[in-house]
Design a protein around this motif. Structure first.
Motif, PDB file in Angstrom:
ATOM      1  N   LEU A  39       0.811  -1.210   0.000  1.00 38.19           N
ATOM      2  CA  LEU A  39       0.000   0.000   0.000  1.00 38.19           C
ATOM      3  C   LEU A  39       0.847   1.264   0.000  1.00 38.19           C
ATOM      4  N   GLN A  40       1.907   1.313   0.803  1.00 40.12           N
ATOM      5  CA  GLN A  40       2.749   2.515   0.850  1.00 40.12           C
ATOM      6  C   GLN A  40       3.405   2.765  -0.503  1.00 40.12           C
ATOM      7  N   LEU A  41       3.811   1.714  -1.193  1.00 39.11           N
ATOM      8  CA  LEU A  41       4.404   1.888  -2.518  1.00 39.11           C
ATOM      9  C   LEU A  41       3.387   2.437  -3.510  1.00 39.11           C
ATOM     10  N   TYR A  42       2.161   1.960  -3.445  1.00 38.57           N
ATOM     11  CA  TYR A  42       1.097   2.468  -4.318  1.00 38.57           C
ATOM     12  C   TYR A  42       0.838   3.943  -4.047  1.00 38.57           C
ATOM     13  N   LEU A  43       0.772   4.309  -2.768  1.00 44.80           N
ATOM     14  CA  LEU A  43       0.542   5.704  -2.411  1.00 44.80           C
ATOM     15  C   LEU A  43       1.715   6.587  -2.824  1.00 44.80           C
ATOM     16  N   ASN A  44       2.936   6.084  -2.685  1.00 41.66           N
ATOM     17  CA  ASN A  44       4.110   6.835  -3.122  1.00 41.66           C
ATOM     18  C   ASN A  44       4.052   7.116  -4.622  1.00 41.66           C
ATOM     19  N   GLU A  45       3.650   6.122  -5.388  1.00 42.76           N
ATOM     20  CA  GLU A  45       3.534   6.301  -6.838  1.00 42.76           C
ATOM     21  C   GLU A  45       2.464   7.337  -7.177  1.00 42.76           C
ATOM     22  N   PHE A  46       1.335   7.290  -6.473  1.00 42.73           N
ATOM     23  CA  PHE A  46       0.268   8.257  -6.712  1.00 42.73           C
ATOM     24  C   PHE A  46       0.744   9.674  -6.416  1.00 42.73           C
ATOM     25  N   ILE A  47       1.418   9.880  -5.292  1.00 41.61           N
ATOM     26  CA  ILE A  47       1.909  11.206  -4.916  1.00 41.61           C
ATOM     27  C   ILE A  47       2.964  11.682  -5.906  1.00 41.61           C
ATOM     28  N   TYR A  48       3.829  10.778  -6.342  1.00 37.85           N
ATOM     29  CA  TYR A  48       4.841  11.139  -7.341  1.00 37.85           C
ATOM     30  C   TYR A  48       4.172  11.673  -8.604  1.00 37.85           C
ATOM     31  N   LYS A  49       3.171  10.972  -9.083  1.00 35.15           N
ATOM     32  CA  LYS A  49       2.454  11.400 -10.285  1.00 35.15           C
ATOM     33  C   LYS A  49       1.658  12.678 -10.038  1.00 35.15           C
ATOM     34  N   LEU A  50       1.059  12.803  -8.863  1.00 30.55           N
ATOM     35  CA  LEU A  50       0.283  13.991  -8.524  1.00 30.55           C
ATOM     36  C   LEU A  50       1.167  15.237  -8.514  1.00 30.55           C
ATOM     37  N   ASN A  51       2.355  15.117  -7.961  1.00 31.08           N
ATOM     38  CA  ASN A  51       3.261  16.260  -7.874  1.00 31.08           C
ATOM     39  C   ASN A  51       3.836  16.661  -9.228  1.00 31.08           C
ATOM     40  N   ARG A  52       3.811  15.772 -10.204  1.00 30.35           N
ATOM     41  CA  ARG A  52       4.409  16.054 -11.495  1.00 30.35           C
ATOM     42  C   ARG A  52       3.398  16.219 -12.621  1.00 30.35           C
ATOM     43  N   ARG A  53       2.140  16.362 -12.296  1.00 27.47           N
ATOM     44  CA  ARG A  53       1.104  16.386 -13.315  1.00 27.47           C
ATOM     45  C   ARG A  53       1.128  17.624 -14.188  1.00 27.47           C
ATOM     46  N   TYR A  54       1.714  18.717 -13.726  1.00 26.26           N
ATOM     47  CA  TYR A  54       1.721  19.942 -14.522  1.00 26.26           C
ATOM     48  C   TYR A  54       3.079  20.242 -15.158  1.00 26.26           C
ATOM     49  N   PHE A  55       4.049  19.352 -15.021  1.00 28.82           N
ATOM     50  CA  PHE A  55       5.376  19.615 -15.576  1.00 28.82           C
ATOM     51  C   PHE A  55       5.355  19.606 -17.098  1.00 28.82           C
ATOM     52  N   GLY A  56       4.639  18.658 -17.680  1.00 29.34           N
ATOM     53  CA  GLY A  56       4.504  18.587 -19.129  1.00 29.34           C
ATOM     54  C   GLY A  56       5.840  18.539 -19.843  1.00 29.34           C
ATOM     55  N   ASP A  57       6.063  19.487 -20.746  1.00 28.55           N
ATOM     56  CA  ASP A  57       7.280  19.488 -21.549  1.00 28.55           C
ATOM     57  C   ASP A  57       8.501  19.952 -20.754  1.00 28.55           C
ATOM     58  N   LYS A  58       8.331  20.457 -19.547  1.00 27.81           N
ATOM     59  CA  LYS A  58       9.450  20.893 -18.716  1.00 27.81           C
ATOM     60  C   LYS A  58      10.065  19.739 -17.928  1.00 27.81           C
ATOM     61  N   LEU A  59       9.430  18.584 -17.967  1.00 26.45           N
ATOM     62  CA  LEU A  59       9.887  17.448 -17.170  1.00 26.45           C
ATOM     63  C   LEU A  59      11.305  17.033 -17.542  1.00 26.45           C
ATOM     64  N   PHE A  60      11.609  16.962 -18.836  1.00 23.23           N
ATOM     65  CA  PHE A  60      12.942  16.553 -19.266  1.00 23.23           C
ATOM     66  C   PHE A  60      13.989  17.551 -18.783  1.00 23.23           C
ATOM     67  N   ASP A  61      13.709  18.837 -18.919  1.00 26.16           N
ATOM     68  CA  ASP A  61      14.653  19.866 -18.462  1.00 26.16           C
ATOM     69  C   ASP A  61      14.907  19.758 -16.962  1.00 26.16           C
ATOM     70  N   ARG A  62      13.862  19.525 -16.193  1.00 34.45           N
ATOM     71  CA  ARG A  62      14.015  19.385 -14.748  1.00 34.45           C
ATOM     72  C   ARG A  62      14.840  18.148 -14.397  1.00 34.45           C
TER      73      ARG A  62
END
Length: 71
Positions: A39-62
């Motif tokens: 469960l903690q791994l699933y929640l970690n994955e969800f939070i990771y995706k939630l925090n990066r949902r607006y990066f879009g094309d800036k993700l590679f640069d970051r």
């Protein structure tokens, strides 16, 4: 702990409720049988995706900057 009325709860905790409901939908949609062990791994994955949902094309640069600086 703070006890609040319905109005305060509705205003203050609106986004908390949305995040929790999105997490539930995501977990139940992706993982049909959720084991307590993972469960903690699933929640970690969800939070990771939630925090990066607006990066879009800036993700590679970051990612490049993070690798260069060692962060």
């Amino acid at each position: 702990t703070e006890k609040s009325d319905a109005k305060t709860t509705k205003e203050t905790l609106k986004w908390v409720h949305i995040a929790i409901s999105n997490a539930k939908r995501t977990l139940l949609g992706n993982y049909h049988k959720i084991k307590r062990k993972y469960l903690q791994l699933y929640l970690n994955e969800f939070i990771y995706k939630l925090n990066r949902r607006y990066f879009g094309d800036k993700l590679f640069d970051r990612m490049v900057i993070a690798n260069i600086t060692g962060a």
